[in-house]
Design an enzyme around this catalytic site. Structure first.
Site, short mmCIF file in Angstrom:
data_model
loop_
_atom_site.label_atom_id
_atom_site.label_comp_id
_atom_site.label_asym_id
_atom_site.label_seq_id
_atom_site.Cartn_x
_atom_site.Cartn_y
_atom_site.Cartn_z
N ARG A 119 -22.23 -9.55 36.93
CA ARG A 119 -23.70 -9.46 36.80
C ARG A 119 -24.18 -8.21 36.07
NH1 ARG A 119 -22.98 -11.54 41.88
NH2 ARG A 119 -23.47 -13.76 41.97
N LYS A 140 -30.31 -7.09 22.07
CA LYS A 140 -30.01 -8.53 22.03
C LYS A 140 -28.51 -8.70 21.98
CE LYS A 140 -33.73 -10.62 19.34
NZ LYS A 140 -33.91 -11.45 18.14
N GLU A 182 -30.79 -5.06 5.36
CA GLU A 182 -31.63 -4.87 6.57
C GLU A 182 -32.35 -3.53 6.50
OE1 GLU A 182 -32.19 -7.29 8.60
OE2 GLU A 182 -30.39 -8.53 8.84
N LYS A 223 -36.92 -0.13 13.85
CA LYS A 223 -36.45 -1.13 14.81
C LYS A 223 -36.81 -0.72 16.24
CE LYS A 223 -33.70 -4.52 16.40
NZ LYS A 223 -32.52 -5.32 16.16
N GLU A 233 -39.43 -10.14 22.50
CA GLU A 233 -39.79 -10.99 21.37
C GLU A 233 -40.92 -11.96 21.64
OE1 GLU A 233 -36.42 -11.78 18.87
OE2 GLU A 233 -37.35 -13.59 18.10
N ARG A 237 -41.98 -8.32 17.44
CA ARG A 237 -40.55 -8.34 17.13
C ARG A 237 -40.21 -9.42 16.10
NH1 ARG A 237 -35.69 -6.78 21.34
NH2 ARG A 237 -34.01 -6.96 19.84
N ASN A 241 -37.94 -10.57 11.43
CA ASN A 241 -37.37 -11.74 10.78
C ASN A 241 -37.83 -11.92 9.35
OD1 ASN A 241 -35.70 -12.72 12.86
ND2 ASN A 241 -37.52 -13.45 13.94
N HIS A 244 -35.84 -13.91 6.91
CA HIS A 244 -34.78 -14.58 7.66
C HIS A 244 -34.88 -16.10 7.74
CE1 HIS A 244 -33.47 -10.59 8.60
NE2 HIS A 244 -32.51 -11.02 9.39
N HIS A 248 -31.45 -17.86 7.06
CA HIS A 248 -30.70 -18.67 8.02
C HIS A 248 -30.40 -20.06 7.45
CE1 HIS A 248 -32.31 -15.98 11.48
NE2 HIS A 248 -31.14 -15.55 11.04
N HIS A 261 -24.59 -11.95 5.90
CA HIS A 261 -25.94 -12.17 6.42
C HIS A 261 -27.00 -11.47 5.55
CE1 HIS A 261 -29.24 -12.58 9.20
NE2 HIS A 261 -29.34 -11.27 9.29
N1 LIG Z 1 -28.18 -8.13 18.30
C1 LIG Z 1 -29.02 -8.03 17.30
O1 LIG Z 1 -30.16 -7.64 17.43
C2 LIG Z 1 -28.52 -8.38 15.93
C3 LIG Z 1 -29.28 -8.03 14.81
C4 LIG Z 1 -28.77 -8.30 13.55
C5 LIG Z 1 -27.53 -8.91 13.43
N2 LIG Z 1 -26.83 -9.24 14.55
C6 LIG Z 1 -25.51 -9.87 14.44
O2 LIG Z 1 -24.64 -8.97 13.81
C7 LIG Z 1 -23.59 -9.70 13.19
C8 LIG Z 1 -23.30 -9.12 11.86
O3 LIG Z 1 -22.89 -7.80 12.02
P1 LIG Z 1 -22.24 -6.95 10.85
O4 LIG Z 1 -22.94 -7.21 9.59
O5 LIG Z 1 -22.14 -5.57 11.35
O6 LIG Z 1 -20.85 -7.64 10.60
P2 LIG Z 1 -19.54 -7.91 11.46
O7 LIG Z 1 -19.54 -7.27 12.76
O8 LIG Z 1 -19.34 -9.37 11.36
O9 LIG Z 1 -18.46 -7.16 10.54
C9 LIG Z 1 -18.31 -7.54 9.20
C10 LIG Z 1 -16.93 -7.23 8.69
O10 LIG Z 1 -16.79 -5.83 8.48
C11 LIG Z 1 -15.59 -5.35 9.11
N3 LIG Z 1 -15.85 -3.97 9.47
C12 LIG Z 1 -16.65 -3.50 10.43
N4 LIG Z 1 -16.70 -2.15 10.39
C13 LIG Z 1 -15.93 -1.77 9.37
C14 LIG Z 1 -15.58 -0.51 8.82
N5 LIG Z 1 -16.10 0.63 9.29
N6 LIG Z 1 -14.73 -0.48 7.76
C15 LIG Z 1 -14.23 -1.66 7.25
N7 LIG Z 1 -14.52 -2.86 7.72
C16 LIG Z 1 -15.36 -2.92 8.78
C17 LIG Z 1 -15.36 -6.31 10.24
O11 LIG Z 1 -14.00 -6.37 10.58
C18 LIG Z 1 -15.83 -7.63 9.64
O12 LIG Z 1 -14.80 -8.22 8.89
C19 LIG Z 1 -24.04 -11.14 13.16
O13 LIG Z 1 -23.30 -11.87 14.10
C20 LIG Z 1 -25.50 -11.08 13.59
O14 LIG Z 1 -25.89 -12.22 14.31
C21 LIG Z 1 -27.30 -8.98 15.78
ZN LIG Z 2 -30.83 -9.95 10.01
#
Ligand SMILES: NC(=O)c1ccc[n+]([C@@H]2O[C@H](COP(=O)([O-])OP(=O)(O)OC[C@H]3O[C@@H](n4cnc5c(N)ncnc54)[C@H](O)[C@@H]3O)[C@@H](O)[C@H]2O)c1
Ligand SMILES: [Zn+2]
Length: 357
Positions: A119, A140, A182, A223, A233, A237, A241, A244, A248, A261
């Site tokens: 939990r 999130k 972003e 942010k 949200e 918030r 998007n 987005h 998406h 992304h």
């Molecule tokens: N929670 C939220 O509010 C929120 C907001 C935006 C995005 N997201 C999520 O975030 C995810 C995308 O995150 P991301 O863009 O950070 O990508 P990711 O976590 O998918 O990483 C992308 C790639 O970069 C590599 N990588 C990470 N750090 C590295 C480093 N320092 N050096 C070399 N390679 C590295 C990873 O192994 C992976 O292959 C999505 O799933 C999205 O839904 C969440």
């Molecule tokens: Zn985004």
């Protein structure tokens, strides 16, 4: 090093700068001392590159490490369950602490694990991508369902975010582009002067570490301010998007992983700028082209291919298309757009892009 406070339901600090991990054995020492077990959930690729560096800062504690698949593939039920199994097999309890070490994907799954293990147990975000300036702040968490991305998750704030910019140097170009998308999104919805500064960048490789850190700080501040106002949200918030809805749809149509992304978000922002009649559209297209964003995709993809995805978008209600648009820079609003207008805008954007690339 910079520190920002997020005044969410459970307030916490975000520390940004080279060497931020030093704080683990300093400001956060008591949190680590209090834990009966400390588990690092690490992106496989990040672990390969940077785990020894992280562990140097954790030398005073007995640390268990679980690696999860690199990137998006970690956001699965299988990985989620594997994390719980690991925590249970390591005899973790409600007094254990999780450290999420990786990009947004690792942060999302590890955060979801932290929010549900017995939990809820405390966790710290150790983001390693530029994009994670966005994902690590705001609480999130999520994994994907085969019927939709981020469909299973919670709102759950970390105890702290330690953003050690030394790790960003190993990011591949596509991930730099993804994160910078972003960053510029945060500028579009908040600050003209900062936007101008970003639009002047023609090569991300030429940014100094100081520049990048400053942009990350600004992005996090935007942010954090929005999250503080609307943690769950219900209102503002949604402005995060910006770009987005189309992004998406592009990701859905192309299949996840074809473009990052943020690359999809840049295309979505160009589209939203056109719908907004924003005076920076031309410059934004030039910026996107110079920095290697895949604008050409819009020429290859038909609007009709994207429409079903946009209709399914969480922001769309009863089939109408909702977009975050800009009254002007820093003034986002949500507008319902009729299909015909949306289609015409898409065709217009394709033409406009053709002139540049
Ligand atoms: N929670 C939220 O509010 C929120 C907001 C935006 C995005 N997201 C999520 O975030 C995810 C995308 O995150 P991301 O863009 O950070 O990508 P990711 O976590 O998918 O990483 C992308 C790639 O970069 C590599 N990588 C990470 N750090 C590295 C480093 N320092 N050096 C070399 N390679 C590295 C990873 O192994 C992976 O292959 C999505 O799933 C999205 O839904 C969440
Ligand atoms: Zn985004």
């Amino acid at each position: 090093m910079k520190q920002l406070r997020v005044e969410a339901d459970h307030p916490y600090s975000v520390h940004i700068g080279a060497g931020a991990f030093e704080l683990l054995a300093d400001s956060y020492r008591s949190l680590l001392d209090k834990a009966d077990r400390i588990v690092v959930i690490a992106d496989e690729r990040v672990a390969e590159l940077h785990l020894p560096y992280l562990l140097e800062f954790l030398a005073d504690w007995d640390i268990r490490v679980l690696t999860v698949p690199a990137g998006e593939s970690a956001k699965s039920v299988e990985t989620y369950m594997a994390c719980h199994s690991f925590l249970l097999s390591e005899n973790c309890s409600r007094d254990s602490l999780l450290l999420a070490f990786g990009g947004g994907a690792t942060g999302d799954v590890a955060g979801f694990v932290a929010s549900t293990f017995m939990r809820g147990i405390p966790f710290i975000q150790l983001p390693t991508t530029i994009l994670a300036h966005d994902s690590a702040v705001g609480g999130k968490t999520a994994i994907n369902h085969e019927l939709g991305k981020n469909m299973i998750g919670t709102f759950y704030q970390p105890k702290a975010v330690l953003y050690d910019s030394k790790l960003l140097g190993t990011l591949p170009p596509g991930e730099v582009r993804s994160g910078m998308a972003e960053v510029i999104k945060h500028a579009f919805i908040s600050n003209e002067e900062w936007l101008e500064e970003l639009l002047a960048i023609r090569d991300f490789n030429k940014m100094t570490d100081e520049d990048l850190n400053r942009h990350l700080e600004k992005g996090i501040a935007v942010k954090a301010a929005i999250v503080e106002e609307d943690e769950f949200e219900g209102g503002v918030r949604k402005y995060l998007n910006f770009g987005h809805t189309l992004a998406h749809a592009l990701e859905g149509h192309l299949g996840y992983g074809k473009v990052t992304h943020g690359e999809a978000v840049v295309l979505g922002m160009a589209y939203a700028l056109l719908l907004s009649d924003h005076d920076k559209l031309d410059r934004f297209i030039q910026w996107s082209s110079a920095n290697g964003y895949p604008l050409y995709l819009l020429r290859e993809i038909q609007f009709a291919d994207l429409l079903p995805y946009m209709k399914k978008d969480k922001k769309s209600s009863r089939g109408a298309l909702n977009f975050v648009l800009l009254e002007r820079t820093g003034m986002p609003f949500v507008e319902q757009v009729q299909e015909q207008r949306a289609n015409a805008a898409y065709e217009k954007l394709v033409l406009q892009i053709g002139d540049v690339i």
